[in-house]
Design a protein around this motif. Structure first.
Motif, PDB file in Angstrom:
ATOM      1  N   ASP A 326      29.452  39.239  68.860  1.00  0.00           N
ATOM      2  CA  ASP A 326      29.576  40.474  68.079  1.00  0.00           C
ATOM      3  C   ASP A 326      30.039  40.182  66.656  1.00  0.00           C
ATOM      4  O   ASP A 326      29.678  40.901  65.719  1.00  0.00           O
ATOM      5  CB  ASP A 326      30.553  41.441  68.756  1.00  0.00           C
ATOM      6  CG  ASP A 326      29.986  42.035  70.035  1.00  0.00           C
ATOM      7  OD1 ASP A 326      28.770  41.897  70.264  1.00  0.00           O
ATOM      8  OD2 ASP A 326      30.759  42.638  70.810  1.00  0.00           O
ATOM      9  N   ALA A 327      30.828  39.131  66.484  1.00  0.00           N
ATOM     10  CA  ALA A 327      31.219  38.726  65.134  1.00  0.00           C
ATOM     11  C   ALA A 327      30.032  38.118  64.407  1.00  0.00           C
ATOM     12  O   ALA A 327      29.867  38.313  63.200  1.00  0.00           O
ATOM     13  CB  ALA A 327      32.380  37.736  65.187  1.00  0.00           C
ATOM     14  N   VAL A 328      29.203  37.386  65.127  1.00  0.00           N
ATOM     15  CA  VAL A 328      27.977  36.856  64.532  1.00  0.00           C
ATOM     16  C   VAL A 328      27.121  38.011  64.020  1.00  0.00           C
ATOM     17  O   VAL A 328      26.500  37.927  62.960  1.00  0.00           O
ATOM     18  CB  VAL A 328      27.196  36.010  65.546  1.00  0.00           C
ATOM     19  CG1 VAL A 328      25.864  35.554  64.938  1.00  0.00           C
ATOM     20  CG2 VAL A 328      28.016  34.800  65.983  1.00  0.00           C
ATOM     21  N   ALA A 329      27.108  39.113  64.778  1.00  0.00           N
ATOM     22  CA  ALA A 329      26.360  40.303  64.375  1.00  0.00           C
ATOM     23  C   ALA A 329      27.104  41.141  63.355  1.00  0.00           C
ATOM     24  O   ALA A 329      26.664  42.250  63.031  1.00  0.00           O
ATOM     25  CB  ALA A 329      26.043  41.144  65.611  1.00  0.00           C
ATOM     26  N   ALA A 330      28.231  40.611  62.849  1.00  0.00           N
ATOM     27  CA  ALA A 330      29.027  41.265  61.796  1.00  0.00           C
ATOM     28  C   ALA A 330      29.617  42.594  62.259  1.00  0.00           C
ATOM     29  O   ALA A 330      29.793  43.514  61.454  1.00  0.00           O
ATOM     30  CB  ALA A 330      28.227  41.449  60.523  1.00  0.00           C
ATOM     31  N   GLN A 331      29.936  42.707  63.536  1.00  0.00           N
ATOM     32  CA  GLN A 331      30.623  43.904  64.038  1.00  0.00           C
ATOM     33  C   GLN A 331      32.128  43.684  63.891  1.00  0.00           C
ATOM     34  O   GLN A 331      32.865  43.536  64.866  1.00  0.00           O
ATOM     35  CB  GLN A 331      30.233  44.169  65.496  1.00  0.00           C
ATOM     36  CG  GLN A 331      28.752  44.487  65.670  1.00  0.00           C
ATOM     37  CD  GLN A 331      28.365  44.713  67.116  1.00  0.00           C
ATOM     38  OE1 GLN A 331      29.221  44.974  67.972  1.00  0.00           O
ATOM     39  NE2 GLN A 331      27.078  44.619  67.411  1.00  0.00           N
ATOM     40  N   ASP A 332      32.558  43.658  62.645  1.00  0.00           N
ATOM     41  CA  ASP A 332      33.940  43.283  62.340  1.00  0.00           C
ATOM     42  C   ASP A 332      34.948  44.342  62.767  1.00  0.00           C
ATOM     43  O   ASP A 332      36.125  44.037  62.989  1.00  0.00           O
ATOM     44  CB  ASP A 332      34.079  43.015  60.842  1.00  0.00           C
ATOM     45  CG  ASP A 332      33.159  41.893  60.369  1.00  0.00           C
ATOM     46  OD1 ASP A 332      32.901  40.971  61.164  1.00  0.00           O
ATOM     47  OD2 ASP A 332      32.685  41.945  59.213  1.00  0.00           O
ATOM     48  N   GLY A 333      34.513  45.591  62.866  1.00  0.00           N
ATOM     49  CA  GLY A 333      35.455  46.652  63.202  1.00  0.00           C
ATOM     50  C   GLY A 333      36.051  46.526  64.587  1.00  0.00           C
ATOM     51  O   GLY A 333      37.111  47.109  64.866  1.00  0.00           O
ATOM     52  N   ASP A 334      35.411  45.776  65.466  1.00  0.00           N
ATOM     53  CA  ASP A 334      35.910  45.610  66.833  1.00  0.00           C
ATOM     54  C   ASP A 334      36.631  44.284  67.033  1.00  0.00           C
ATOM     55  O   ASP A 334      36.971  43.934  68.160  1.00  0.00           O
ATOM     56  CB  ASP A 334      34.742  45.700  67.831  1.00  0.00           C
ATOM     57  CG  ASP A 334      34.064  47.063  67.805  1.00  0.00           C
ATOM     58  OD1 ASP A 334      34.765  48.064  67.575  1.00  0.00           O
ATOM     59  OD2 ASP A 334      32.833  47.115  68.000  1.00  0.00           O
ATOM     60  N   ALA A 335      36.859  43.538  65.964  1.00  0.00           N
ATOM     61  CA  ALA A 335      37.432  42.197  66.086  1.00  0.00           C
ATOM     62  C   ALA A 335      38.814  42.223  66.729  1.00  0.00           C
ATOM     63  O   ALA A 335      39.122  41.406  67.602  1.00  0.00           O
ATOM     64  CB  ALA A 335      37.491  41.529  64.720  1.00  0.00           C
ATOM     65  N   LYS A 336      39.661  43.158  66.310  1.00  0.00           N
ATOM     66  CA  LYS A 336      41.007  43.220  66.884  1.00  0.00           C
ATOM     67  C   LYS A 336      40.951  43.483  68.381  1.00  0.00           C
ATOM     68  O   LYS A 336      41.699  42.882  69.159  1.00  0.00           O
ATOM     69  CB  LYS A 336      41.828  44.319  66.196  1.00  0.00           C
ATOM     70  CG  LYS A 336      42.283  44.014  64.777  1.00  0.00           C
ATOM     71  CD  LYS A 336      43.089  45.182  64.236  1.00  0.00           C
ATOM     72  CE  LYS A 336      43.433  45.018  62.774  1.00  0.00           C
ATOM     73  NZ  LYS A 336      44.456  43.965  62.569  1.00  0.00           N
ATOM     74  N   GLN A 337      40.067  44.403  68.771  1.00  0.00           N
ATOM     75  CA  GLN A 337      39.985  44.741  70.194  1.00  0.00           C
ATOM     76  C   GLN A 337      39.512  43.537  71.000  1.00  0.00           C
ATOM     77  O   GLN A 337      40.019  43.274  72.096  1.00  0.00           O
ATOM     78  CB  GLN A 337      39.039  45.936  70.372  1.00  0.00           C
ATOM     79  CG  GLN A 337      39.180  46.648  71.706  1.00  0.00           C
ATOM     80  CD  GLN A 337      38.381  45.973  72.814  1.00  0.00           C
ATOM     81  OE1 GLN A 337      37.376  45.321  72.551  1.00  0.00           O
ATOM     82  NE2 GLN A 337      38.832  46.133  74.041  1.00  0.00           N
ATOM     83  N   ARG A 338      38.566  42.784  70.466  1.00  0.00           N
ATOM     84  CA  ARG A 338      38.087  41.586  71.168  1.00  0.00           C
ATOM     85  C   ARG A 338      39.200  40.552  71.283  1.00  0.00           C
ATOM     86  O   ARG A 338      39.388  39.942  72.348  1.00  0.00           O
ATOM     87  CB  ARG A 338      36.886  40.994  70.418  1.00  0.00           C
ATOM     88  CG  ARG A 338      35.641  41.860  70.434  1.00  0.00           C
ATOM     89  CD  ARG A 338      34.430  41.107  69.925  1.00  0.00           C
ATOM     90  NE  ARG A 338      34.516  40.706  68.534  1.00  0.00           N
ATOM     91  CZ  ARG A 338      34.030  41.405  67.513  1.00  0.00           C
ATOM     92  NH1 ARG A 338      33.437  42.579  67.740  1.00  0.00           N
ATOM     93  NH2 ARG A 338      34.115  40.955  66.272  1.00  0.00           N
ATOM     94  N   PHE A 339      39.926  40.372  70.200  1.00  0.00           N
ATOM     95  CA  PHE A 339      41.013  39.396  70.201  1.00  0.00           C
ATOM     96  C   PHE A 339      42.127  39.812  71.150  1.00  0.00           C
ATOM     97  O   PHE A 339      42.629  39.011  71.950  1.00  0.00           O
ATOM     98  CB  PHE A 339      41.542  39.236  68.777  1.00  0.00           C
ATOM     99  CG  PHE A 339      42.703  38.290  68.637  1.00  0.00           C
ATOM    100  CD1 PHE A 339      42.520  36.922  68.733  1.00  0.00           C
ATOM    101  CD2 PHE A 339      43.982  38.774  68.400  1.00  0.00           C
ATOM    102  CE1 PHE A 339      43.587  36.049  68.599  1.00  0.00           C
ATOM    103  CE2 PHE A 339      45.056  37.915  68.253  1.00  0.00           C
ATOM    104  CZ  PHE A 339      44.862  36.541  68.356  1.00  0.00           C
ATOM    105  N   GLN A 340      42.517  41.068  71.100  1.00  0.00           N
ATOM    106  CA  GLN A 340      43.629  41.524  71.922  1.00  0.00           C
ATOM    107  C   GLN A 340      43.266  41.616  73.399  1.00  0.00           C
ATOM    108  O   GLN A 340      44.146  41.553  74.261  1.00  0.00           O
ATOM    109  CB  GLN A 340      44.140  42.864  71.399  1.00  0.00           C
ATOM    110  CG  GLN A 340      44.786  42.750  70.028  1.00  0.00           C
ATOM    111  CD  GLN A 340      45.258  44.065  69.452  1.00  0.00           C
ATOM    112  OE1 GLN A 340      45.394  45.061  70.161  1.00  0.00           O
ATOM    113  NE2 GLN A 340      45.489  44.100  68.149  1.00  0.00           N
ATOM    114  N   SER A 341      41.988  41.734  73.706  1.00  0.00           N
ATOM    115  CA  SER A 341      41.562  41.757  75.103  1.00  0.00           C
ATOM    116  C   SER A 341      41.288  40.356  75.651  1.00  0.00           C
ATOM    117  O   SER A 341      40.989  40.201  76.834  1.00  0.00           O
ATOM    118  CB  SER A 341      40.299  42.614  75.258  1.00  0.00           C
ATOM    119  OG  SER A 341      39.201  42.023  74.587  1.00  0.00           O
TER     120      SER A 341
END
Length: 558
Positions: A326-341
């Motif tokens: 998702d980061a490769v796809a530049a979906q940066d707005g969800d980065a925190k949620q991915r990291f925290q999960s």
């Protein structure tokens, strides 16, 4: 910004000062944000002050003398400007301004708010603070998301300007430094510069680096909301790495790449990292904007070898397959949620995100812990960390010939700047005990229902005392954060033009925009460093060299 949530925690100063990234992020998408090559930055205009103001002074002569006062000794003192830490709340409070300084006058103040605007009528919080001040501040509160539009309208009509106006850096209108500030707002240099600030001890307690960002055209105009000079870090999920039996030993850029790849297990839905462009810039020592080379020439960040190397490193990270899809796809707005999960395990973020993550995750996952890597350079040498802007929000007093009015407003500011450990600080940040909060068994303030509707951040947008870390509700956090900052502070250096306010000519406002897209494209392998060379040449011919001459003129006149 959900200030009700913030008030559920002790150490409200850190919730306000450290976690204001929460509301900064709300406006960043449409704002003029520091760090982008073409935007208005915290940097000094060589222009003469407007409106017949006094002559410009060297910035060191325009700012107040720094006279630190600790009403409560920090458990983790500041090191080279790092944020001091307090592992417990004080048992008793000091009244730093024993007598209300006001004359009973009524003053108007305009501030932003990212939240529900409280009613002024019958507001016990406002009443208590006004009683402490001895005068009344009547707020004109505007939605923070559209505050820039409101500010521009007000400043366009000088007769409608309130007595006290908050101006966030990202809302600075065009020609603020060259035309507006000297004509509309009060020159505070004769009242606060040097030892004159001794009449206002709480203002003298604000560090010099903060005051530098309140100087325009060699004169002091602003009153600051202090922040931190260490702003970003690269975090990893230490709790998850502990479960995996991995102890990170990252001393250079290759170590971090290897760790990210080791942590990646696509089959189990886990990737090593998010987009680490911020990390790449930090570990390669990329200057925030300009650098002065050894031969005395000005070099823009996009022209530096460090910038080029950072792009190459980040592209290598993406090519390794260690970055979440998702980061490769530049979906940066969800980065925190991915990291925290736990779906990604390494992420660059602001330091304020550390306590925010604890706030949001400890309830459901008591073992949750993220930790920043100790500072390192990509080549394993000595890190270079550039200071961040410690005053992204300032306020200004409306210009007047009434010296008594100016002195009274500064006396009110002195009371509002009561630091951690004072009764003034507690009242401004928590409200009235027994009305807006009670204390739990550990002595931590717990807000009442009334706090949600009355105690919103208002006075802090006029100014506040020095930022501290008092997040005592998160076990181990204050010590860990303070230790990291104390270590990192040894590598701090001033960026070129640090502490000056420079309004770039409007014609250069868009020439740097293509580099934001180019950074993403090169990192993801869609473009190469050859495209960077072309982009730099385009930038130079589109106005970059003229912009360089503009800054060179500032250097020559300094």
């Amino acid at each position: 910004m959900n200030t009700t949530t913030h008030l559920r925690h002790a150490g409200r100063v850190a919730d306000v000062a450290l976690e204001r990234r929460s509301f900064l992020g709300l406006v960043a998408a449409g704002a003029a944000v520091v760090g982008v090559p073409t935007l208005l930055t915290g940097c000094g205009s060589p222009s003469d002050p407007q409106g017949g103001a006094a002559a410009a002074l060297p910035i060191e002569d325009a700012i107040p003398t720094y006279i630190p006062t600790d009403y409560v000794d920090p458990d983790f003192p500041s090191v080279n400007g790092s944020t001091p830490g307090f592992s417990r709340l004080p048992d008793t409070l000091v009244t730093s301004v024993p007598t209300p300084p006001g004359s009973g006058a009524v003053f108007t103040a305009m501030t932003p708010l990212w939240g529900t605007i409280p009613q002024a009528k019958g507001n016990q919080y406002y009443a208590a603070v006004n009683e402490m001040l001895g005068s009344t501040i009547e707020f004109q509160i505007a939605d923070g998301n559209t505050y820039g539009d409101k500010l521009a309208t007000v400043l366009a009509s000088s007769k409608d300007v309130p007595d006290w106006v908050c101006v966030p850096n990202w809302n600075l209108p065009p020609r603020f430094a060259t035309e507006i500030v000297g004509n509309v707002f009060q020159d505070l240099t004769p009242y606060l510069a040097g030892d004159k600030v001794k009449a206002y001890p709480n203002l003298a307690n604000i560090p010099s680096d903060v005051w530098k960002f309140c100087v325009f055209n060699g004169r002091l105009y602003g009153l600051p909301m202090p922040g931190e000079i260490l702003t970003d870090a690269t975090f990893y999920r230490q709790d998850v790495l502990d479960q995996l039996g991995i102890t990170p030993d990252v001393r250079n850029g290759d170590d971090l790449l290897a760790l990210a790849l080791e942590l990646t297990d696509a089959g189990s839905g886990r990737w090593g990292a998010e987009d680490l462009w911020t990390t790449a810039a930090i570990i390669h020592g990329v200057p925030p904007k300009w650098r002065l080379d050894d031969d005395g020439s000005l070099v823009h960040r996009i022209e530096t070898d460090e910038y080029r190397a950072a792009l190459a490193w980040n592209a290598k990270l993406f090519a390794s397959g260690a970055v979440h899809p998702d980061a490769v796809a530049a979906q940066d707005g969800d980065a925190k949620q991915r990291f925290q999960s736990g779906r990604s395990l390494i992420m660059a973020d602001g330091l304020g995100s550390w306590n925010e993550a604890l706030r949001d995750n400890l309830g459901a996952n008591p073992a949750f812990w993220q930790q920043p890597f100790a500072p390192f350079a990509a080549d394993g040498g000595t890190p270079v960390l550039y200071k961040g802007n410690p005053a992204n929000i300032s306020s200004f007093l409306k210009k007047t010939d009434d010296e008594d009015k100016v002195k009274e407003l500064l006396a009110l500011a002195n009371a509002l700047a009561g630091p951690f450990g004072t009764a003034e600080f507690d009242l401004v940040n928590y409200g009235v005990e027994g009305v807006h909060y009670t204390k739990d068994a550990d002595g931590l303030p717990v807000p009442t229902e009334l706090a949600a509707s009355e105690v919103q951040p208002t006075y802090i947008f006029l100014l506040s005392g020095p930022v501290v870390n008092a997040k005592v509700q998160y076990p181990g956090y204050v010590e860990a954060s303070s230790a990291w900052q104390a270590d990192a502070a040894q590598y701090l250096t001033d960026p070129l033009f640090f502490g000056q306010q420079i309004s770039e000519p409007q014609q250069y406002a868009s020439i740097g925009q293509p580099f934001q897209d180019l950074e993403k494209d090169i990192s993801r392998g869609r473009k190469s460093l050859d495209d960077l060379d072309v982009a730099v040449q385009t930038w130079k011919s589109a106005g970059g060299d003229e912009l360089r001459a503009f800054y060179q003129d500032i250097l020559d006149n300094a």
